[in-house]
Structures are given as structure tokens and as C-alpha cells.
Design a protein around this motif. Structure first.
Motif, mmCIF file in Angstrom:
data_model
loop_
_atom_site.group_PDB
_atom_site.id
_atom_site.type_symbol
_atom_site.label_atom_id
_atom_site.label_comp_id
_atom_site.label_asym_id
_atom_site.label_seq_id
_atom_site.Cartn_x
_atom_site.Cartn_y
_atom_site.Cartn_z
ATOM 1 N N ARG A 140 20.526 20.264 32.370
ATOM 2 C CA ARG A 140 19.242 20.563 32.309
ATOM 3 C C ARG A 140 19.092 21.923 33.247
ATOM 4 O O ARG A 140 19.301 21.448 34.402
ATOM 5 C CB ARG A 140 18.461 19.144 32.812
ATOM 6 C CG ARG A 140 16.955 19.700 32.815
ATOM 7 C CD ARG A 140 16.161 19.554 31.382
ATOM 8 N NE ARG A 140 16.439 18.403 30.628
ATOM 9 C CZ ARG A 140 15.838 18.255 29.378
ATOM 10 N NH1 ARG A 140 15.078 19.001 29.035
ATOM 11 N NH2 ARG A 140 15.981 16.802 28.907
ATOM 12 N N ASN A 185 14.731 25.900 34.245
ATOM 13 C CA ASN A 185 13.567 26.378 33.317
ATOM 14 C C ASN A 185 13.372 25.347 32.230
ATOM 15 O O ASN A 185 12.629 25.785 31.256
ATOM 16 C CB ASN A 185 13.981 27.737 32.629
ATOM 17 C CG ASN A 185 15.144 27.804 31.821
ATOM 18 O OD1 ASN A 185 15.681 26.681 31.231
ATOM 19 N ND2 ASN A 185 15.421 28.945 31.467
ATOM 20 N N GLY A 186 14.029 24.379 32.362
ATOM 21 C CA GLY A 186 13.506 23.377 31.161
ATOM 22 C C GLY A 186 14.708 23.157 30.182
ATOM 23 O O GLY A 186 14.791 22.243 29.476
#
Lengths: 350, 352, 336
Positions: free
Chosen positions: C104, C107-108
């Protein structure tokens, strides 16, 4: 009944600290001769330097039993003078070359201190450290101007000491046997003729025992020695089936080694004696190695022979380690077995 | 001058592995206390001893650093009464089998480092060196007693007693760097009869062998004007005859290279020439491998120099040093300190 | 405490990018601390107890307790023409722990790790043979740029007494510090709870934090290895036998006075503990020890299996006992 007390421990200490590399056993021979003086009917030093002592019994129908303990130890000989107190040396007897670097040694009859150094770790490479340090790169260093000469013998310099229930020193192989044999000679039972052989040059081929057995011409022979105990944990924690002997389990009786298949009658006599007296013993794992019995049993027309050893760890290193109780039990077993020794033991065929 | 050799032997026999220098620090403190004006331990246990100089305040000061820590071993695990080991400092496992040691358990226990039989090791160790992970210490005690007396993390020191060899040489473990502590002691004794303008910080540093920790921290605390590090260097001898080895007993080395301020190095050299103290110049192109690597870069940076005492068989239990070289290093230091004028720093410049 | 551990371990904050975890921790400690600050390298420093201004007192010390809040991770080095992301490691990444793993990004963005076909499948791949597939088909639709960082994506797992998570190293230390701060009713000491940054890349946060805090005693709280798994390394530390008091690791020898103080504290409080010699790895204590004029330093360790894998396991009782021990230690005057 002989026992091991302070006097015997002091004697062992002197014997362990003495330097007597195979071929130059004088220092131990001198101690032995002094200790047994007046305790035997006949004492002589033979052509090889063995000390042969005969203590006759008083009863009738006595067996002539030869007990042999080698006086020599593994060590070194200086073979070339590189100058500045630095000497090239050769190893005498089987010493793992990995046991040499970084040790203090005693050189010559006057025990001149010296060291076997090693290249500083800082100057070595990782690859180099994966290989054993070659013996021919090592030297004995006595310091600038140090006095010695090629031909001098040297030993590890480890002083004898007691540690808890254990004994620590160089040359416990076989000063334990020498000290045991001195005690047996001093306490010889009347039912046997005790033929004590303090032998030379065992570590380089059982050479002293060969001529001693010929000269003494015994009915049976017992080598009294020290045998390895590999009773450390194995690297992966798995049970280790090859330990030879274990400390604390009592004297080690030989059934077979590379040099001798022990006479089964003598093995039975020893185990029966131990059980009758309630003494511990262990059977040394059959395998390699050899003791003076290898020479004794082949003397003249043959001699029934067996070996009894004190187990000790780290043989042929700077510091070997034995248990005091094992030594005591070895002496006790040999003595009690000797008192039970009658011609009947050898009556049947092998 | 009180006897040097007995003191050196005491130094070798005092325990003091890296970060655990307490016993040896106490021994040095007792010996130094009458020779200095003040003496104390740093927060990490380095010994800081000051002789005040005669110059006006603010007085420049010179710090002489000699590390006092010893290399050795530590118990990592206990199995059937045998001790598994890790190293404290750089130890070549090839010199360990058969070494006498002291296990610092709840009481000091004698022991021996053992190389198990090849039957007890993975394949391949019939002749090859057995690495530290497979070496053990045997104390001769029964397993139950070992478990009572020894804990994971207990220290293990070498126990080879010091030996006097021919030619006034001493053999033993931890001559690296207690030989330098002895030399600094000679220096302090010599200074009893020599006035000096500068303050002198005689420092026995901790934990050099595990990261120059005492040198970094003591220099930060004391902020001397100059530092001279006294450490051992490689003596020529069996197994060591390269360009970076020096004759035993033929004088100390004066080290030049990036860690050392060239002007300070030159001043020491000029003085040695003047006093006719024999020396060799040792070249350390990048790092000197001594406390000077730390002292030079502490705080704003401090001009540092290194004097080496040649030593055979470094990091084995039978290191060999010549007592003559210890005395020479001590005398050179004392003379250098006595000759420091209040304006000496004017000479410590770059680009003459 | 389990929910705190879950929250801490499920946050993504590889070394140098500790913003997210710092915010999570800040929310926990803000109501508990007497003073809070963040230094130039992002260390979160919370003081509890009398400040220096209140003057010296007998047995009073300035302590720095350090747990690092960063975690190991990956950083994108190249986006290829088909949108695959090449990367290198941040901290001690073990390639054998990567295959099939999910990541992950800060920044997502999410992705999965793939590997090239190996000429010798019996060998672990090198980092250069691995890539991240974020579902893109070209650099254009790839949500990841060169320089973006990610952590392992693996949910917290509660096995009862045993807890498993990524980044247990060293969020479990952070949890111990937070809970100690919560449990600490009063202390004679000036205690700095320091949540350090960039430990995994070289103890960098602790280096500057120690200089700034200038402690008299430094104690890190971090994970250590164990020797209690099948044919694993043979180390005298096990899960569930109590927190470990470090004597030595490969970077530092603990100050013996601290070791003695901690062992005596555990014995007095009747808490289980283990003495630890770790042969690979080190902690923030190494940086603290050599700070300024030197700081007596040590480490309270949480035994942990599978360190630097996406599933690091600790024992919940060890964790709770670590909190009890640390609380007991800093509640009382220190007389040495």
C-alpha cells in the motif's frame, strides 16, 4: 585400599605440569622413580627409557599382571632457529593444528616461556579466516634473544587446576594413568605379582609398551590410560550417538579399538568386579584409537590384554578436563579387580 | 619510578571488557590519582584525569587517549552446562579452541573454550576452522550448577596469565591497549618533575573495540585543544611482515594520514629526532583504526595525532610487546607535553 | 490495548514518511503528556514529569525512552512501459518475504509483488527481479511515480495470546510507550517518550533526538528475535517468557548499570523477563549511547518472530508485562 586425597592430587598436579614429550620423558620419569622408590622389589629403566617396577605378591599361585601407563605426552620439537628468539617447530603426536594458535608454551628442560602467536585478525581477509592457519606458518616465539636450540621439546603451558568437581590441565592423557599406576604399585595386593610399566613413546606408536611387554613377559596386561569423552551437545541439538565415553559415568572399559580386541575374559572380570563392589563403569564405544594394550597383547606368544581408561574431554589440546570421581572410581575398580584376580579368571579359553 | 612491569601485569589481569571497564578503571584510578590534580569517571565510565598547567586561563589542554577496554566473549545461551558464545570486539575464532577463560558469572569461574569433535558438528569441519557459533565454554561444573551461576549475557575474559619473555618483552592478552595505559602512566610519572603550561587530560577510554565510544564522548565532554591517541600497532613477526608492520622493540610509530593533523605529526617527529628516541613512521592512508578516527571529528573538530606501540599477535591471548617501547612512548609524550608553549597552536596550521 | 496495536500496525509509514503514524500517535499522547514537540527530522517528543526548570532532586534523572515509529518499505525506482513498478528497499527488506505480497503506497495506491521467471527457482529472487503490479498498463495510467513509497499491506491478526501484524517492528514499541505514558500516574523523573523516525535506515531520528533531549539515561523499546521456531536460529529468547532485557546486540553493548536496574526492577515487581544477546541487528539505543558526552543506554525488547516479514508475531502477555515493567521502572527514583 588406595584412595585419592590431597597427596594424590598434588602428585597429579606435578605430573600434569611436568613436560615429557614423546622421546624426552625424563621429567616424568624422575617423578615416577622418586615416588616408587622402595615400593617395589625391583625397579629399572630400560633401553628406551621405560620405568619397569616389579612388586611380588606373597600368596601362592599368583598371576603376573602387567599394568602399563604411558608417561609421554603430545607436544612440539624446535627444529630450526629463525633468529631473534623465533623458532620453527614440528608437532609430536596427533595435535589438531587448529589448537595451536594463540597459546603459551614451555620450551626445554627449564620450561622457558614462549608463545605461538597468530596473524592479527586486522590483517586477515574473510576468506583467509575460513581456512585453518597452516602449521608451517606458525613459530614459537621466546622474545628477542630468547635462549633455546633446535631439538628442544615444548609443551602447552597450561597449569593444572581443580574446577568444581573437575580437573583441568595439559597432559591429563596420561598423567592420570601414571598417577593411578603409582597408587596401585604402592598398594599392590598380595595375590598377584604386579609388573608396572611406565612407558615411553605411546603417542608416536606404542613403542615403549612393545619392549616392556616383551621384557616383563606377563600372564595378562592392562593398559591404564585416559580416553576421550565427546559428550558435548551436537550443533543442531539432535542426540549425538558417537560420544566415545561420557564424563561422570566411571572408568571406561575397552572392548575394541583400532589396535586391540580386548580379551573377553578380562572384560568380564572387570565388569563383575565393578558390579560386586558397586562401582560405576562404562564401556568405551568400540571404534578407533589405541592404547599400550595394542602392543602388549602381541608380545611374545601373546598376552591377554584389556584397557581401562579415565574419561577426559579435549584430549591433545592445551587444556583437557576430567572428573575427579571418574579417576577415583578408576583407581578403586582396578584395585578391587586386582584383589579378585585368580588364575581362574584365565582358566577357560578366550 | 615505581615498577612498570608489575603494574602492567596487574593491568592485564584486571577484567574490563568493552562497556564493562569498571575493575580496570579502578586499578588505573588508584595508580593515577597521586599523579594528577583531579580524577573522575565519565557518564560511560571513561577515566578523566587532569594535571593542571601553568599557563594563564583560558588554558589550552591536550587530551591523551588510551583505550582500556578488552576484547573477549559473551554467553549467548546455555546448553547442558556448556556455554555458547558471541564475541565482544574483533576475535579471530581460529585462536579460540583450547583457550583458558574466566566466566564472569555470579562468581568468577575458570573455563576453557572447546572445539567440539567433528562428529558433533555439521559436515565440513574435519579440518576447517570451526566458527564461533559452534565453539563452547566448559567450566567443568555440572549443568545444574552452571545454570545457577551463569546467565545469558555474562562476560567471558581471556585468562592466559601474563608471561615475561626474553629481551624484556611481555606476552599476554589485552596488551592492546593496556600497554598504552602503562605508557601514559610513565608519561604522568615523568611529568611529576616537569613543569608544563598546558592542562593535560589523561583519559582511559571505554569501548574502543566496539565503536570508539569512549573517544567520541570523552572528547565531546572535555573539548581539548589537541588530542594524542596512544594505541598499539602491528609489530613484525611470524605471520606479519608487510609494509604496515614495524620492528618490535625498536621504538614507537608516529602515524601519518588523513586522521592525523600533519603539523602535529611533524612536531612529534621533530621532537623524537631531537631526543634521539627511535621511531618509525606508520602510514594510515584513510582511517587510523584508533580512537583518533573519533576524536578528530568530534564537535568542531580537534587536531589529533597517533603514537603506536608495536605489538605482535594482536587480538590473540599471547600478544607480545617490548617494555622499552612502552617507556619510549611515555617519555616522548611527556617531553612533548612539557614543550607545549601557550602559543603552540599557532604552529598547528595547514598549508605551510 | 489490542485495538491500539491494530491501529498502529495498520498505518503505513515507511522510514522518512512518518506523517501518518505520527498523527495517530500524537492523538494518543497529546492528552497524556506535559509537553509535546516535533523536531526537524520528525521525531515526536512527549515529556512527562517535572521539567529541567524545576531543578535537580535526589534520584531524579532525565530519561529518553525511544520507540521508532517508521517501518521498512519499498520505494519505486522505475515505471516500465507496461506500467509495472520496479523498486528498491527502504530498510532491511528480505526478498524471500516479498513474493505474492501486497503493498500500500502512502498516496493510497495498492499493488501486488510479482517476480520474473527465475533461472534457478530454488533460490530466493533478488530485489531487482521483483516488481509491483498496480493494475496499470502504461506509465500514463500508473498511480505510482518514481520515488513513491509503500509498506506491506497485511491486516492485523489477533490469535488470542499471539498477535500478528506487519510493522510490529516497532509499532509494538510505540504501543508500549503510549500505554506506559497512560499508566504512569506520577514520576520523579523528567521522562521523554520519543517516537523516532528513520530507525530502519540507520537510527537517524534517534541520533538527533538524543542530541536535542540530552538525556542522562537512554532506553529504547524495540523488537528482538527469538530462538523458538522449528530449526530457526538458536537464541535464548522465546515468545511468552517475558520482555527481554538486552545485554548486547550486534551494534551495542548495553550499559551494565541499566541491565542491572532493569533486571532488579523486574524481579521486584515479580514480572517475568529474559536476558537477551542478539547477534544480528541493533536499536536506537546504539545512537543514544554515543550522543554528546555519552549516555548510559539499554533496551527493553519485545520478543518477536518473523521480523521484517509482513507477519511479525509477538506475545500479548510479553507486551503487557513490558508496559508494567517500564511503568514500574520510571515511577521510582533511580539511585545510581
Amino acid at each position: 585400599m588406595p584412595a585419592i586425597g590431597n597427596a594424590q592430587l598434588k602428585l597429579l598436579e606435578r605430573l600434569s605440569n611436568a613436560c615429557a614429550v614423546s622421546g624426552d620423558e625424563g621429567e616424568v620419569r624422575k617423578i615416577v622413580l622418586a615416588e616408587i622408590e622402595g615400593r617395589a622389589d625391583e625397579i629399572k629403566v630400560d633401553a628406551l627409557g621405560n620405568v619397569l617396577a616389579i612388586k611380588k605378591g606373597s600368596e601362592r599361585k599368583r598371576l603376573r599382571v602387567m599394568l602399563s601407563a604411558h608417561m609421554d605426552e603430545v607436544g612440539f620439537m624446535l627444529v630450526a632457529d629463525d633468529g631473534e628468539g623465533i623458532f620453527r617447530f614440528e608437532v609430536i603426536g596427533s595435535i589438531d593444528p587448529r589448537q595451536l594458535p594463540g597459546k603459551a608454551v614451555l620450551v626445554g628442560r627449564d620450561h622457558t616461556p614462549g608463545v605461538i602467536g597468530a596473524r592479527p585478525i586486522h590483517l586477515t581477509t574473510a576468506d583467509e579466516r575460513k581456512r585453518a592457519i597452516p602449521v608451517d606458518s606458525l613459530r614459537i616465539d621466546l622474545g628477542p634473544g630468547g635462549k633455546a636450540k633446535p631439538g628442544d621439546r615444548a609443551t602447552f603451558a597450561t597449569p593444572f587446576r581443580r574446577v568444581g568437581p573437575s580437573l583441568l590441565g595439559k597432559a591429563l592423557d596420561n598423567r592420570l594413568g601414571v598417577a593411578t599406576l603409582i597408587e596401585l604399585l604402592r598398594n599392590a595386593p598380595p595375590n598377584v605379582d604386579l609388573l608396572a610399566a611406565f612407558t615411553v613413546q605411546e603417542e608416536i606408536g606404542l613403542r615403549g609398551a612393545k619392549v616392556a611387554a616383551f621384557a616383563l613377559d606377563p600372564d595378562l596386561g592392562i593398559a591404564v590410560d585416559a580416553t576421550p569423552a565427546h559428550d558435548q551437545p551436537s550443533w543442531d541439538g539432535e542426540p549425538a550417538p558417537f560420544y566415545n565415553t561420557r564424563l561422570g559415568l566411571g572408568p571406561a572399559l575397552y572392548v575394541a579399538d583400532r589396535a586391540t580386541l580386548s580379551d573377553p575374559r578380562l572384560v568380564r572380570w572387570l565388569t563383575d568386579s565393578a558390579e560386586a563392589a558397586g562401582l560405576p563403569y562404562q564401556i568405551r564405544q568400540p571404534g578407533g584409537g589405541g592404547t599400550d594394550a595394542g602392543a602388549i597383547h602381541r608380545a611374545r606368544a601373546g598376552v591377554p590384554a584389556v584397557s581401562v581408561s579415565v574419561p577426559h574431554r579435549y584430549p591433545h589440546t592445551a587444556a583437557s578436563l576430567a572428573r575427579l570421581d571418574d579417576w577415583k572410581n578408576t583407581l578403586a575398580l582396578l584395585h578391587t579387580a586386582l584383589t579378585r584376580l585368580t588364575p581362574a579368571v584365565l582358566a577357560g579359553e578366550r | 619510578m615505581p615498577e612498570l612491569i608489575p603494574f602492567l601485569k596487574d593491568l592485564l589481569s584486571a577484567p574490563g571488557l568493552s562497556i564493562h571497564e569498571g575493575p580496570v578503571a579502578e586499578l588505573i584510578r588508584t595508580r593515577w590519582a597521586p599523579l594528577v590534580d583531579e580524577i573522575s569517571l565519565s557518564r560511560l565510565g571513561s577515566l578523566h584525569a587532569r594535571r593542571k598547567g601553568s599557563a594563564a586561563e583560558p588554558r589550552p589542554s591536550i587530551l591523551i587517549a588510551t583505550h582500556m577496554d578488552a576484547i573477549g566473549l559473551m554467553v549467548t545461551r546455555i546448553e547442558d552446562g556448556f556455554l555458547h558464545l558471541a564475541q565482544v570486539g574483533g576475535v579471530d575464532a581460529r585462536v579460540l579452541p583450547g583457550q583458558l577463560v574466566t566466566v564472569h558469572g555470579r562468581q568468577d569461574l575458570p573455563g576453557v573454550v572447546i572445539q567440539p569433535s567433528p562428529r558433533l558438528l555439521p559436515p565440513g569441519f574435519e579440518e576447517n576452522p570451526v566458527p564461533l557459533e559452534h565453539l563452547l565454554v566448559d567450566t567443568g561444573l555440572l549443568p545444574r550448577r552452571v545454570n545457577e551461576l551463569v546467565r545469558v549475557g555474562d562476560l567471558v575474559s581471556f585468562a592466559q596469565p601474563p608471561l615475561e619473555l626474553a629481551g624484556e618483552t611481555i606476552a599476554g592478552h589485552t596488551l592492546d591497549n593496556r600497554a598504552s595505559v602503562a605508557a601514559l602512566t610513565v608519561c604522568l610519572e615523568t611529568l611529576q618533575n616537569r613543569p608544563h603550561a598546558w592542562d593535560v587530560w589523561a583519559v582511559a577510554t571505554v569501548a574502543e573495540e566496539v565503536g570508539l565510544i569512549g573517544a567520541y564522548t570523552s572528547t565531546f565532554q572535555l573539548r581539548p585543544t589537541l588530542v594524542i591517541v596512544l594505541d598499539v600497532t602491528f609489530a613484525k613477526g611470524p605471520g606479519a611482515n608487510e609494509w604496515n608492520t614495524f620492528p618490535l622493540g625498536k621504538g614507537p610509530t608516529l602515524v601519518m594520514g588523513a586522521n592525523m593533523h600533519p603539523a602535529l605529526h611533524k612536531a612529534l617527529k621533530d621532537l623524537a629526532d631531537k631526543l634521539e628516541i627511535p621511531y618509525a613512521v606508520e602510514y594510515a592512508p584513510t582511517h587510523s583504526g584508533t580512537d583518533a578516527s573519533a576524536t578528530q571529528v568530534t564537535a568542531e573538530g580537534i587536531p589529533s595525532a597517533v603514537i603506536g606501540i608495536p605489538l605482535r599477535y594482536m587480538h590473540t591471548p599471547v600478544e607480545v610487546v617490548a617494555v622499552k617501547d612502552i617507556r619510549r612512548a611515555g617519555r616522548l609524550l611527556a617531553e612533548f607535553i612539557a614543550g607545549l608553549t601557550p602559543d603552540f597552536m599557532d604552529k598547528i596550521t595547514w598549508d605551510d | 490495548m489490542k485495538s491500539l496495536i491494530q491501529k498502529l500496525t495498520e498505518t503505513f509509514s515507511p522510514s522518512g514518511y512518518e506523517n501518518a503514524i505520527r498523527e495517530v500517535i500524537r492523538r494518543e499522547v497529546e492528552p497524556l503528556a506535559d509537553e509535546l514537540r516535533v523536531d526537524a527530522l520528525g521525531n515526536l517528543i512527549a515529556r512527562k514529569g517535572p521539567s529541567t526548570g524545576s531543578g535537580p532532586a535526589k534520584g531524579k534523572k532525565r530519561l529518553m525512552l525511544a520507540a521508532h515509529m517508521d517501518e521498512i518499505g519499498l520505494i519505486a525506482t522505475h515505471i516500465d512501459e507496461n506500467g509495472f513498478v520496479r523498486f528498491t528497499g527502504i530498510g532491511g527488506i528480505r526478498p524471500q518475504a516479498l513474493t505474492g505480497g501486497r503493498v500500500r503506497f502512502v498516496n493510497g495506491a495498492a499493488g501486488v509483488i510479482g517476480i520474473e521467471r527465475l533461472s534457478d527457482p530454488s533460490k530466493a529472487p533478488t530485489l531487482e527481479q521483483c516488481f509491483i503490479d498496480v493494475g496499470a498498463t502504461s506509465p500514463k495510467d500508473c498511480p505510482v511515480k518514481v520515488g513513491d513509497v509503500c509498506g506491506f499491506d497485511r491486516p492485523f491478526l489477533d490469535l488470542g495470546r499471539r498477535l500478528v501484524a506487519k510493522a510490529m517492528d516497532d509499532r509494538i514499541g510505540c504501543a508500549v510507550l503510549i500505554e506506559t505514558l497512560r499508566a504512569l500516574e506520577s514520576t520523579p523523573h523528567e521522562v521523554y517518550f520519543v517516537f523516532t523516525t528513520q530507525e530502519e535506515v540507520g537510527l537517524r531520528g534517534a541520533h538527533t533526538a538524543a542530541f536535542g533531549v540530552e538525556p542522562e539515561i537512554g532506553l529504547s523499546v524495540d523488537v528482538t528475535g527469538t530462538g523458538d521456531t522449528p530449526k530457526g536460529s538458536r537464541m535464548a529468547v522465546s515468545l511468552g517468557k517475558g520482555p527481554a532485557i538486552k545485554v548486547k546486540d550486534s551494534g551495542m553493548l548495553s550499559d551494565p548499570r541499566l541491565v542491572a536496574w532493569m533486571c532488579a526492577g523486574a524481579e521486584k515487581a515479580r514480572l517475568p523477563y529474559q536476558r537477551e544477546v542478539l547477534e544480528g541487528g541493533t536499536t536506537d539505543a546504539m545512537a543514544m549511547q554515543v550522543s554528546r558526552a555519552g549516555v548510559p543506554a539499554g533496551c527493553l525488547s519485545i520478543p518477536s518472530r518473523y521480523i521484517h516479514s509482513p507477519s511479525e508475531m509477538v506475545d500479548y502477555e510479553d507486551v503487557q508485562n513490558a508496559v508494567k515493567l517500564l511503568t514500574a521502572l520510571v515511577s521510582k527514583p533511580i539511585e545510581w
